[in-house]
Design a protein around this motif. Structure first.
Motif, PDB file in Angstrom:
ATOM      1  N   ASP A  57      -2.030 -15.963   4.135  1.00 27.68           N
ATOM      2  CA  ASP A  57      -0.675 -15.686   3.664  1.00 27.68           C
ATOM      3  C   ASP A  57      -0.343 -14.218   3.893  1.00 27.68           C
ATOM      4  O   ASP A  57      -1.225 -13.384   4.078  1.00 27.68           O
ATOM      5  CB  ASP A  57      -0.570 -16.017   2.179  1.00 27.68           C
ATOM      6  N   ASP A  58       0.948 -13.917   3.883  1.00 28.36           N
ATOM      7  CA  ASP A  58       1.450 -12.546   3.964  1.00 28.36           C
ATOM      8  C   ASP A  58       2.240 -12.260   2.700  1.00 28.36           C
ATOM      9  O   ASP A  58       2.932 -13.130   2.183  1.00 28.36           O
ATOM     10  CB  ASP A  58       2.381 -12.372   5.178  1.00 28.36           C
ATOM     11  N   VAL A  59       2.137 -11.015   2.212  1.00 32.44           N
ATOM     12  CA  VAL A  59       2.821 -10.619   0.985  1.00 32.44           C
ATOM     13  C   VAL A  59       3.464  -9.260   1.210  1.00 32.44           C
ATOM     14  O   VAL A  59       2.869  -8.387   1.827  1.00 32.44           O
ATOM     15  CB  VAL A  59       1.829 -10.495  -0.196  1.00 32.44           C
ATOM     16  N   ILE A  82      -4.193  -4.338   4.503  1.00 34.47           N
ATOM     17  CA  ILE A  82      -2.884  -3.701   4.540  1.00 34.47           C
ATOM     18  C   ILE A  82      -2.456  -3.662   6.003  1.00 34.47           C
ATOM     19  O   ILE A  82      -3.066  -2.970   6.819  1.00 34.47           O
ATOM     20  CB  ILE A  82      -2.936  -2.297   3.921  1.00 34.47           C
ATOM     21  N   GLU A  83      -1.461  -4.445   6.330  1.00 33.31           N
ATOM     22  CA  GLU A  83      -0.976  -4.533   7.707  1.00 33.31           C
ATOM     23  C   GLU A  83       0.024  -3.420   8.016  1.00 33.31           C
ATOM     24  O   GLU A  83       0.133  -2.988   9.154  1.00 33.31           O
ATOM     25  CB  GLU A  83      -0.329  -5.896   7.954  1.00 33.31           C
ATOM     26  N   ASP A  84       0.768  -2.984   7.017  1.00 31.77           N
ATOM     27  CA  ASP A  84       1.773  -1.942   7.218  1.00 31.77           C
ATOM     28  C   ASP A  84       2.049  -1.290   5.865  1.00 31.77           C
ATOM     29  O   ASP A  84       2.015  -1.955   4.828  1.00 31.77           O
ATOM     30  CB  ASP A  84       3.066  -2.551   7.782  1.00 31.77           C
ATOM     31  N   ASP A  93       7.716  -0.244   1.409  1.00 30.93           N
ATOM     32  CA  ASP A  93       7.083  -1.553   1.312  1.00 30.93           C
ATOM     33  C   ASP A  93       5.648  -1.479   1.814  1.00 30.93           C
ATOM     34  O   ASP A  93       5.331  -0.717   2.727  1.00 30.93           O
ATOM     35  CB  ASP A  93       7.813  -2.591   2.176  1.00 30.93           C
ATOM     36  N   VAL A  94       4.796  -2.307   1.220  1.00 30.36           N
ATOM     37  CA  VAL A  94       3.426  -2.493   1.675  1.00 30.36           C
ATOM     38  C   VAL A  94       3.310  -3.954   2.080  1.00 30.36           C
ATOM     39  O   VAL A  94       3.626  -4.839   1.288  1.00 30.36           O
ATOM     40  CB  VAL A  94       2.404  -2.157   0.565  1.00 30.36           C
ATOM     41  N   LYS A  95       2.899  -4.198   3.323  1.00 34.74           N
ATOM     42  CA  LYS A  95       2.741  -5.572   3.808  1.00 34.74           C
ATOM     43  C   LYS A  95       1.261  -5.898   3.839  1.00 34.74           C
ATOM     44  O   LYS A  95       0.476  -5.210   4.473  1.00 34.74           O
ATOM     45  CB  LYS A  95       3.379  -5.721   5.177  1.00 34.74           C
ATOM     46  N   LEU A  96       0.889  -6.967   3.121  1.00 32.07           N
ATOM     47  CA  LEU A  96      -0.496  -7.391   3.000  1.00 32.07           C
ATOM     48  C   LEU A  96      -0.729  -8.682   3.762  1.00 32.07           C
ATOM     49  O   LEU A  96       0.144  -9.545   3.822  1.00 32.07           O
ATOM     50  CB  LEU A  96      -0.851  -7.631   1.526  1.00 32.07           C
ATOM     51  N   ARG A  97      -1.934  -8.829   4.300  1.00 33.55           N
ATOM     52  CA  ARG A  97      -2.366 -10.063   4.957  1.00 33.55           C
ATOM     53  C   ARG A  97      -3.578 -10.588   4.203  1.00 33.55           C
ATOM     54  O   ARG A  97      -4.568  -9.886   4.042  1.00 33.55           O
ATOM     55  CB  ARG A  97      -2.726  -9.788   6.414  1.00 33.55           C
ATOM     56  N   ARG A 106     -11.265 -16.374  -5.557  1.00 27.72           N
ATOM     57  CA  ARG A 106     -11.618 -14.959  -5.451  1.00 27.72           C
ATOM     58  C   ARG A 106     -10.446 -14.093  -5.885  1.00 27.72           C
ATOM     59  O   ARG A 106      -9.292 -14.510  -5.813  1.00 27.72           O
ATOM     60  CB  ARG A 106     -12.088 -14.606  -4.043  1.00 27.72           C
ATOM     61  N   THR A 107     -10.786 -12.900  -6.340  1.00 32.36           N
ATOM     62  CA  THR A 107      -9.801 -11.959  -6.849  1.00 32.36           C
ATOM     63  C   THR A 107     -10.129 -10.571  -6.344  1.00 32.36           C
ATOM     64  O   THR A 107     -11.304 -10.205  -6.244  1.00 32.36           O
ATOM     65  CB  THR A 107      -9.816 -11.955  -8.389  1.00 32.36           C
ATOM     66  N   ALA A 108      -9.097  -9.800  -6.029  1.00 33.66           N
ATOM     67  CA  ALA A 108      -9.275  -8.392  -5.648  1.00 33.66           C
ATOM     68  C   ALA A 108      -8.111  -7.600  -6.224  1.00 33.66           C
ATOM     69  O   ALA A 108      -6.998  -8.111  -6.349  1.00 33.66           O
ATOM     70  CB  ALA A 108      -9.323  -8.243  -4.138  1.00 33.66           C
ATOM     71  N   THR A 109      -8.388  -6.358  -6.568  1.00 30.03           N
ATOM     72  CA  THR A 109      -7.350  -5.471  -7.075  1.00 30.03           C
ATOM     73  C   THR A 109      -7.211  -4.284  -6.141  1.00 30.03           C
ATOM     74  O   THR A 109      -8.173  -3.541  -5.924  1.00 30.03           O
ATOM     75  CB  THR A 109      -7.674  -5.001  -8.509  1.00 30.03           C
ATOM     76  N   LEU A 110      -6.022  -4.140  -5.579  1.00 31.19           N
ATOM     77  CA  LEU A 110      -5.704  -3.012  -4.710  1.00 31.19           C
ATOM     78  C   LEU A 110      -5.091  -1.911  -5.549  1.00 31.19           C
ATOM     79  O   LEU A 110      -4.579  -2.165  -6.635  1.00 31.19           O
ATOM     80  CB  LEU A 110      -4.651  -3.410  -3.665  1.00 31.19           C
ATOM     81  N   LEU A 111      -5.110  -0.706  -5.010  1.00 39.71           N
ATOM     82  CA  LEU A 111      -4.353   0.381  -5.609  1.00 39.71           C
ATOM     83  C   LEU A 111      -3.197   0.679  -4.682  1.00 39.71           C
ATOM     84  O   LEU A 111      -3.389   0.991  -3.505  1.00 39.71           O
ATOM     85  CB  LEU A 111      -5.220   1.632  -5.783  1.00 39.71           C
ATOM     86  N   ILE A 112      -1.998   0.542  -5.211  1.00 41.00           N
ATOM     87  CA  ILE A 112      -0.785   0.853  -4.468  1.00 41.00           C
ATOM     88  C   ILE A 112      -0.010   1.843  -5.319  1.00 41.00           C
ATOM     89  O   ILE A 112       0.350   1.538  -6.450  1.00 41.00           O
ATOM     90  CB  ILE A 112       0.061  -0.409  -4.196  1.00 41.00           C
ATOM     91  N   ALA A 113       0.196   3.034  -4.787  1.00 36.47           N
ATOM     92  CA  ALA A 113       0.891   4.101  -5.524  1.00 36.47           C
ATOM     93  C   ALA A 113       0.224   4.362  -6.876  1.00 36.47           C
ATOM     94  O   ALA A 113       0.883   4.627  -7.864  1.00 36.47           O
ATOM     95  CB  ALA A 113       2.374   3.771  -5.694  1.00 36.47           C
ATOM     96  N   GLY A 114      -1.112   4.236  -6.902  1.00 39.38           N
ATOM     97  CA  GLY A 114      -1.846   4.471  -8.131  1.00 39.38           C
ATOM     98  C   GLY A 114      -1.745   3.358  -9.146  1.00 39.38           C
ATOM     99  O   GLY A 114      -2.302   3.450 -10.236  1.00 39.38           O
ATOM    100  N   GLU A 115      -1.049   2.291  -8.799  1.00 36.65           N
ATOM    101  CA  GLU A 115      -0.870   1.146  -9.699  1.00 36.65           C
ATOM    102  C   GLU A 115      -1.751  -0.012  -9.226  1.00 36.65           C
ATOM    103  O   GLU A 115      -1.906  -0.238  -8.027  1.00 36.65           O
ATOM    104  CB  GLU A 115       0.593   0.692  -9.703  1.00 36.65           C
TER     105      GLU A 115
END
Length: 125
Positions: A57-59, A82-84, A93-97, A106-115
């Motif tokens: 999926d893409d988000v 992180i595709e873009d 915008d942050v585009k995820l694949r 499964r679960t993962a936590t990214l950091l985006i803008a410190g959040e």
């Protein structure tokens, strides 16, 4: 070799009749969030999390902030890329694949803008 978890792991393999010891260091935690410049930078993500099916999926995640406030995005796992939009300043915008899940939930936590941005992906059926 698959990514390691929070503990050191070791083992041995036999190569051409000789035993070889292998040791893999523990994985480090998620990267530290970027330090905001002096001033009043606040960040908001939209959405704040994503529940994915087992298929790929893409988000798109929107970063809301004030002009001039820098941010970065990073993923701690290979199946969530992180595709873009790995960095920016102001809104963006942050585009995820998300790769197809071949196994268990499964679960993962990214950091985006410190959040924190958490992705949970369903198990393969």
């Amino acid at each position: 070799v698959a990514a390691n978890g929070p503990a050191v792991r070791s083992g041995s393999v036999t190569v051409a009749g000789a035993a070889v010891q292998v040791r893999q260091a523990a994985a480090s935690g998620p990267p530290s969030p970027p330090q905001p410049p002096p001033g009043n930078c606040r960040y908001m993500l939209k959405p704040t999390h994503f529940d994915a099916r087992a298929r790929s999926d893409d988000v798109k995640v929107e970063v809301k902030t004030t002009d001039g406030c820098p941010w970065t995005a990073s993923s701690p796992v290979g199946w969530l890329r992180i595709e873009d939009g790995s960095r920016g300043s102001g809104e963006g915008d942050v585009k995820l694949r998300i790769d197809e899940n071949p196994g268990a939930l499964r679960t993962a936590t990214l950091l985006i803008a410190g959040e924190a941005f958490t992705v949970t992906q369903d198990a393969r059926k």
